[in-house]
Design a protein around this motif. Structure first.
Motif, mmCIF file in Angstrom:
data_model
loop_
_atom_site.group_PDB
_atom_site.id
_atom_site.type_symbol
_atom_site.label_atom_id
_atom_site.label_comp_id
_atom_site.label_asym_id
_atom_site.label_seq_id
_atom_site.Cartn_x
_atom_site.Cartn_y
_atom_site.Cartn_z
ATOM 1 N N ILE A 161 0.820 -1.216 0.000
ATOM 2 C CA ILE A 161 0.000 0.000 0.000
ATOM 3 C C ILE A 161 0.853 1.265 0.000
ATOM 4 C CG2 ILE A 161 -2.057 -1.049 0.999
ATOM 5 C CD1 ILE A 161 -1.163 0.019 3.717
ATOM 6 N N GLY A 162 2.165 1.098 -0.208
ATOM 7 C CA GLY A 162 3.042 2.243 -0.386
ATOM 8 C C GLY A 162 3.723 2.759 0.868
ATOM 9 N N ASN A 163 3.667 2.022 1.955
ATOM 10 C CA ASN A 163 4.354 2.458 3.163
ATOM 11 C C ASN A 163 5.856 2.525 2.898
ATOM 12 O OD1 ASN A 163 4.593 3.305 5.780
ATOM 13 N ND2 ASN A 163 4.512 1.254 6.647
ATOM 14 N N ASN A 164 6.533 3.577 3.341
ATOM 15 C CA ASN A 164 7.967 3.836 3.121
ATOM 16 C C ASN A 164 8.295 4.228 1.685
ATOM 17 O OD1 ASN A 164 8.639 3.242 5.795
ATOM 18 N ND2 ASN A 164 8.687 1.060 5.333
ATOM 19 N N LEU A 165 7.310 4.685 0.924
ATOM 20 C CA LEU A 165 7.530 5.112 -0.460
ATOM 21 C C LEU A 165 7.328 6.622 -0.558
ATOM 22 C CD1 LEU A 165 7.977 4.401 -3.466
ATOM 23 C CD2 LEU A 165 5.504 4.112 -3.651
ATOM 24 N N ILE A 169 -2.169 7.738 -7.407
ATOM 25 C CA ILE A 169 -1.271 7.264 -6.352
ATOM 26 C C ILE A 169 -2.030 7.168 -5.033
ATOM 27 C CG2 ILE A 169 0.769 7.862 -4.978
ATOM 28 C CD1 ILE A 169 1.810 9.264 -7.599
ATOM 29 N N TYR A 170 -2.842 8.171 -4.718
ATOM 30 C CA TYR A 170 -3.612 8.200 -3.473
ATOM 31 C C TYR A 170 -4.548 7.000 -3.362
ATOM 32 C CZ TYR A 170 -6.991 9.915 -0.030
ATOM 33 O OH TYR A 170 -7.814 10.047 1.045
ATOM 34 N N LYS A 171 -5.170 6.631 -4.475
ATOM 35 C CA LYS A 171 -6.105 5.501 -4.462
ATOM 36 C C LYS A 171 -5.391 4.148 -4.433
ATOM 37 C CE LYS A 171 -10.099 7.351 -4.320
ATOM 38 N NZ LYS A 171 -10.934 7.148 -3.156
ATOM 39 N N ASN A 172 -4.255 4.028 -5.118
ATOM 40 C CA ASN A 172 -3.575 2.734 -5.229
ATOM 41 C C ASN A 172 -2.475 2.510 -4.202
ATOM 42 O OD1 ASN A 172 -4.923 1.596 -7.610
ATOM 43 N ND2 ASN A 172 -4.146 3.447 -8.571
ATOM 44 N N LEU A 173 -1.861 3.586 -3.716
ATOM 45 C CA LEU A 173 -0.796 3.499 -2.716
ATOM 46 C C LEU A 173 -1.076 4.520 -1.608
ATOM 47 C CD1 LEU A 173 2.214 3.396 -5.185
ATOM 48 C CD2 LEU A 173 1.311 1.464 -3.886
ATOM 49 N N PRO A 174 -2.124 4.313 -0.825
ATOM 50 C CA PRO A 174 -2.569 5.343 0.118
ATOM 51 C C PRO A 174 -1.568 5.690 1.223
ATOM 52 C CG PRO A 174 -3.733 3.282 0.503
ATOM 53 C CD PRO A 174 -2.949 3.113 -0.762
ATOM 54 N N GLU A 175 -0.636 4.825 1.531
ATOM 55 C CA GLU A 175 0.337 5.095 2.596
ATOM 56 C C GLU A 175 1.589 5.817 2.091
ATOM 57 O OE1 GLU A 175 0.003 4.525 5.926
ATOM 58 O OE2 GLU A 175 -2.071 4.066 5.404
ATOM 59 N N SER A 176 1.722 6.014 0.783
ATOM 60 C CA SER A 176 2.911 6.669 0.237
ATOM 61 C C SER A 176 2.857 8.175 0.494
ATOM 62 C CB SER A 176 3.038 6.399 -1.261
ATOM 63 O OG SER A 176 1.952 6.969 -1.943
ATOM 64 N N LYS A 177 4.003 8.818 0.465
ATOM 65 C CA LYS A 177 4.116 10.268 0.640
ATOM 66 C C LYS A 177 4.378 10.871 -0.735
ATOM 67 C CE LYS A 177 4.961 10.462 5.331
ATOM 68 N NZ LYS A 177 3.852 9.912 5.960
ATOM 69 N N VAL A 232 -1.159 18.184 0.085
ATOM 70 C CA VAL A 232 0.012 17.666 -0.617
ATOM 71 C C VAL A 232 1.106 18.729 -0.551
ATOM 72 C CG1 VAL A 232 0.901 16.847 -2.832
ATOM 73 C CG2 VAL A 232 -1.442 16.327 -2.173
ATOM 74 N N PRO A 233 2.283 18.402 -0.016
ATOM 75 C CA PRO A 233 3.373 19.387 0.032
ATOM 76 C C PRO A 233 3.715 19.876 -1.381
ATOM 77 C CG PRO A 233 3.882 17.509 1.417
ATOM 78 C CD PRO A 233 2.650 17.149 0.623
#
Length: 79
Positions: free
Chosen positions: A6-10, A33-41, A64-65
Motif C-alpha cells: 500500500i506504499g508504506n515507506n515510499l 497514487i492516493y487511491k492505489n498506494l494510500p500510505e505513500s508520501k 500535498v506538500p
C-alpha cells in the motif's frame, strides 16, 4: 526499508511546470497514487512560470506538500 503493497515507506516526487495542463496532470497522478498506494508520501515540485491563475490550489486542499522553484541555468546544473 521495504516498501509495502500500500506504499508504506515510499516517497514520490511529481515535477512539473506552472501551466494549466500540468496542474491537471499532476492532480490526476496524485489521485491515482492516493487511491492505489494510500500510505505513500507524495510531493510536488513546480517550475515557476509567469501566470496569474493558481492551477495548483488542489494541492493545498488535499494537503500535498507543494513547492515553487525557479529553473536552474545550464551552468548551475553542471556544477
Amino acid at each position: 526499508m521495504k516498501i509495502s503493497d500500500i506504499g508504506n515507506n515510499l516517497n514520490i516526487l511529481i515535477t512539473c511546470d506552472f501551466i494549466p495542463h500540468h496542474g491537471w496532470m499532476s492532480f490526476l497522478s496524485w489521485y491515482s497514487i492516493y487511491k492505489n498506494l494510500p500510505e505513500s508520501k507524495v510531493y510536488i515540485a513546480c517550475n515557476r512560470k509567469l501566470m496569474i491563475n493558481n492551477f495548483f490550489g488542489w494541492a493545498r486542499r488535499c494537503n500535498v506538500p507543494f513547492v515553487l522553484h525557479k529553473q536552474m541555468e545550464i551552468q548551475e546544473q553542471i556544477d
